[in-house]
Every structure is written in C-alpha cells, then in structure tokens.
Design a protein around this motif. Sequence first.
Motif, mmCIF file in Angstrom:
data_model
loop_
_atom_site.group_PDB
_atom_site.id
_atom_site.type_symbol
_atom_site.label_atom_id
_atom_site.label_comp_id
_atom_site.label_asym_id
_atom_site.label_seq_id
_atom_site.Cartn_x
_atom_site.Cartn_y
_atom_site.Cartn_z
ATOM 1 N N LYS A 189 44.387 24.355 -13.831
ATOM 2 C CA LYS A 189 45.519 23.440 -13.950
ATOM 3 C C LYS A 189 46.468 23.607 -12.756
ATOM 4 O O LYS A 189 46.957 22.625 -12.208
ATOM 5 N N ASP A 190 46.705 24.864 -12.344
ATOM 6 C CA ASP A 190 47.531 25.126 -11.160
ATOM 7 C C ASP A 190 46.902 24.505 -9.921
ATOM 8 O O ASP A 190 47.591 23.893 -9.101
ATOM 9 N N LYS A 191 45.578 24.649 -9.792
ATOM 10 C CA LYS A 191 44.884 24.092 -8.627
ATOM 11 C C LYS A 191 44.963 22.572 -8.612
ATOM 12 O O LYS A 191 45.131 21.967 -7.551
ATOM 13 N N ALA A 192 44.870 21.953 -9.783
ATOM 14 C CA ALA A 192 44.967 20.494 -9.873
ATOM 15 C C ALA A 192 46.369 20.020 -9.496
ATOM 16 O O ALA A 192 46.525 19.030 -8.779
ATOM 17 N N LYS A 193 47.390 20.739 -9.962
ATOM 18 C CA LYS A 193 48.765 20.383 -9.617
ATOM 19 C C LYS A 193 49.020 20.610 -8.129
ATOM 20 O O LYS A 193 49.704 19.815 -7.484
ATOM 21 N N ALA A 194 48.485 21.681 -7.566
ATOM 22 C CA ALA A 194 48.638 21.946 -6.139
ATOM 23 C C ALA A 194 47.984 20.836 -5.319
ATOM 24 O O ALA A 194 48.506 20.433 -4.278
ATOM 25 N N GLN A 195 46.862 20.324 -5.808
ATOM 26 C CA GLN A 195 46.211 19.196 -5.131
ATOM 27 C C GLN A 195 47.113 17.968 -5.169
ATOM 28 O O GLN A 195 47.169 17.200 -4.216
ATOM 29 N N GLY A 196 47.846 17.798 -6.270
ATOM 30 C CA GLY A 196 48.808 16.707 -6.360
ATOM 31 C C GLY A 196 49.884 16.831 -5.298
ATOM 32 O O GLY A 196 50.314 15.835 -4.719
ATOM 33 N N CYS A 197 50.305 18.048 -5.004
ATOM 34 C CA CYS A 197 51.286 18.274 -3.948
ATOM 35 C C CYS A 197 50.679 17.965 -2.583
ATOM 36 O O CYS A 197 51.335 17.393 -1.717
ATOM 37 N N LEU A 198 49.425 18.331 -2.386
ATOM 38 C CA LEU A 198 48.749 18.024 -1.122
ATOM 39 C C LEU A 198 48.612 16.521 -0.912
ATOM 40 O O LEU A 198 48.677 16.033 0.214
ATOM 41 N N ASP A 199 48.441 15.780 -2.007
ATOM 42 C CA ASP A 199 48.275 14.330 -1.934
ATOM 43 C C ASP A 199 49.600 13.572 -1.914
ATOM 44 O O ASP A 199 49.620 12.383 -1.604
ATOM 45 N N CYS A 200 50.698 14.232 -2.248
ATOM 46 C CA CYS A 200 52.012 13.585 -2.326
ATOM 47 C C CYS A 200 52.463 13.135 -0.932
ATOM 48 O O CYS A 200 52.517 13.944 -0.007
ATOM 49 N N PRO A 201 52.802 11.856 -0.769
ATOM 50 C CA PRO A 201 53.207 11.376 0.553
ATOM 51 C C PRO A 201 54.500 12.023 1.060
ATOM 52 O O PRO A 201 54.649 12.235 2.266
ATOM 53 N N VAL A 202 55.409 12.358 0.170
ATOM 54 C CA VAL A 202 56.670 12.991 0.584
ATOM 55 C C VAL A 202 56.404 14.406 1.080
ATOM 56 O O VAL A 202 56.829 14.790 2.172
ATOM 57 N N CYS A 203 55.684 15.190 0.293
ATOM 58 C CA CYS A 203 55.382 16.569 0.687
ATOM 59 C C CYS A 203 54.494 16.614 1.916
ATOM 60 O O CYS A 203 54.678 17.449 2.800
ATOM 61 N N ARG A 204 53.532 15.706 1.975
ATOM 62 C CA ARG A 204 52.618 15.662 3.118
ATOM 63 C C ARG A 204 53.385 15.398 4.415
ATOM 64 O O ARG A 204 53.150 16.045 5.435
ATOM 65 N N ARG A 205 54.329 14.471 4.372
ATOM 66 C CA ARG A 205 55.121 14.160 5.570
ATOM 67 C C ARG A 205 56.033 15.329 5.926
ATOM 68 O O ARG A 205 56.218 15.649 7.109
ATOM 69 N N ALA A 206 56.607 15.981 4.932
ATOM 70 C CA ALA A 206 57.471 17.142 5.190
ATOM 71 C C ALA A 206 56.683 18.258 5.869
ATOM 72 O O ALA A 206 57.172 18.883 6.816
ATOM 73 N N ARG A 207 55.465 18.502 5.411
ATOM 74 C CA ARG A 207 54.625 19.535 6.036
ATOM 75 C C ARG A 207 54.236 19.151 7.453
ATOM 76 O O ARG A 207 54.191 19.989 8.342
ATOM 77 N N LYS A 242 60.749 18.078 9.960
ATOM 78 C CA LYS A 242 62.117 17.631 10.212
ATOM 79 C C LYS A 242 62.338 16.322 9.460
ATOM 80 O O LYS A 242 61.398 15.716 8.968
ATOM 81 N N GLY A 243 63.583 15.926 9.367
ATOM 82 C CA GLY A 243 63.902 14.651 8.751
ATOM 83 C C GLY A 243 64.277 14.768 7.285
ATOM 84 O O GLY A 243 64.347 15.855 6.713
ATOM 85 N N ILE A 244 64.511 13.618 6.678
ATOM 86 C CA ILE A 244 65.000 13.547 5.308
ATOM 87 C C ILE A 244 63.954 14.025 4.306
ATOM 88 O O ILE A 244 64.295 14.684 3.325
ATOM 89 N N PHE A 245 62.680 13.726 4.547
ATOM 90 C CA PHE A 245 61.637 14.200 3.622
ATOM 91 C C PHE A 245 61.545 15.716 3.636
ATOM 92 O O PHE A 245 61.413 16.353 2.595
ATOM 93 N N TYR A 246 61.608 16.301 4.807
ATOM 94 C CA TYR A 246 61.568 17.758 4.935
ATOM 95 C C TYR A 246 62.755 18.374 4.202
ATOM 96 O O TYR A 246 62.595 19.310 3.420
ATOM 97 N N TRP A 247 63.940 17.849 4.441
ATOM 98 C CA TRP A 247 65.138 18.378 3.784
ATOM 99 C C TRP A 247 65.006 18.258 2.268
ATOM 100 O O TRP A 247 65.322 19.198 1.535
ATOM 101 N N PHE A 248 64.543 17.100 1.808
ATOM 102 C CA PHE A 248 64.420 16.860 0.373
ATOM 103 C C PHE A 248 63.453 17.845 -0.286
ATOM 104 O O PHE A 248 63.769 18.445 -1.311
ATOM 105 N N VAL A 249 62.285 18.026 0.316
ATOM 106 C CA VAL A 249 61.296 18.933 -0.272
ATOM 107 C C VAL A 249 61.806 20.368 -0.207
ATOM 108 O O VAL A 249 61.653 21.134 -1.156
#
Length: 69
Positions: A9-27, A31-38
Amino acid sequence: MVDREITEKDKAKAQGCLDCPVCRRARAKQKGIFYWFVKHVEGGVCPNCKAYERVYGRKAHEPLSSDSA
C-alpha cells in the motif's frame, strides 16, 4: 523514530506521488510555486507524499537522483 515495514500500500501511494504532476514538477525544477507548495504544505498533508518519503527515504520535493554531476 520507529521504522515501519514498507507495505504494498505504501509503494502504491508512493507511485501516486511519482505520478503527481505537482510533485513531479517540484522534483524536476527545484524552484517556483510548485516546489514551495510541496516543500511547505503538501509534504505534511498528502498521504502519497508521506508514503514516498517512507519508501524512497527522501522528501517529495527532493530530486530523484544526484546524477547531475
């Protein structure tokens, strides 16, 4: 801090973070608003970001690899 066993379940949720457009852009941009937000908001609220931290051992806003050298 108590070390928890990483579940499927943790691995599935972590995959959701990898697929998240906000988190992906922050990584990717680090820099920027997405990075600050995450970094300041979502990492403490989002269950996917918390699972990402447990599975990969780094915060959701930190870059995937340090191969940039």
